[in-house]
Design a protein around this motif. Sequence first.
Motif: not given
Length: 282
Positions: A120-135, A219-225
Motif C-alpha cells: 500500500v505504501a509503495c503504491w499510495r505513499p500519499d496515504l502513509v505518514k510512517a510504516l511499522i513492519l513486524e516480521e 516514508m519513515p519505515t521501521l522493520l522489527i524482527t
Amino acid sequence: MEKTIPEGQMLAYTMAGAADRSLIIATHGVTDNASSLANLQKYWSNDYHVACVDARGHGLSPRFSREALLDPLAPAFNNPFLFPQPPKLADMVCTIEYLNAGEPAILIGHSMGAAVMSAVACWRPDLVKALILEEPAWLTPQQAIQYKDGAAELAKRIKWMRAEPAAALSENRSDYSSWSLTESCGWLQGKLQVDLDFVALGEVSPRQPWEQIARSLKMPTLLITSDGEDVLIGPQRLKEIENLGNNNLKTVILPGTRHCVRREKEADFYAICDDFLASLDY
C-alpha cells in the motif's frame, strides 16, 4: 460530506481513541483478525486514534470470490507493477482512504499484514505518514514454497481448532506461555473466522518481488524482527535488506522471540515503536 465506498470493498475494522489524534491503522497476519490486535489498540489509543482492520477473508471482512482466489492478495492494494494505470480502488486502500480523513496515517502490520501495508505504501505513499513492519512476509522463494506446501495441513489443523476450541486454546497457552490471555483469545477467534479456501492456497504476500517494494518506500519505515527459529526475516536477511540502500528503512532485532515478536515481548516491542514514532516530524 458523507464518505462513500464501492460495494464489497470496505474491510471490517474496530476503532478506539480520540478522533482528533494522529491515526494508526493496523492489520494482522494470516489466520488472525482485528481482535488479535486488541492489546495493540488498547496500548496506543491513549495517544492515537487507532483502527484495527480485518483483512479480506479474515474476521468480519468480506470473503473471497472464486475469481479473487486466483490472485488473493491483489485486491488488498493497487499494484503498480502489474497495472500501468490504477484500477478501481479496492480493499485496504479503499478502507484507509475512508478512515484517514484526508491525512496520511501511520500503518502497522504483522507478517502478511506487514507485506500488504508495505505494498500500500509503495503504491499510495500519499496515504502513509510512517510504516511499522513486524516480521513482514517478504518471502524468499524457499519460504514461499514452504507456505504453499504446508497450506493443506494448516487448513486441516484449523478445522480441528473449530471442532475443539477449548483444546486449541489450552495448547496455545502451553506453547506460547508468554502471551497474554487477550492475545491467545484473539488468536483463536481468528482461526474460527478465517476463510479456509484462502488458507488452503498458502499465499501470504503479494506476488511482486519484495525488493521492489522495499526499495520504493519513501516514508519513515521501521522493520522489527527477531532471532527465533520460525522468523521470516531474522539476522540472516537483514544484511540483504540493508544492501537495498533505502535510507528510509530502519531495521531492529528484538532477540529472544519467535515470529510473533509483539506478543512475546510486548513492553520491549512498544518501546522500540514509541522511540520510532517520537522521531517523526509531526
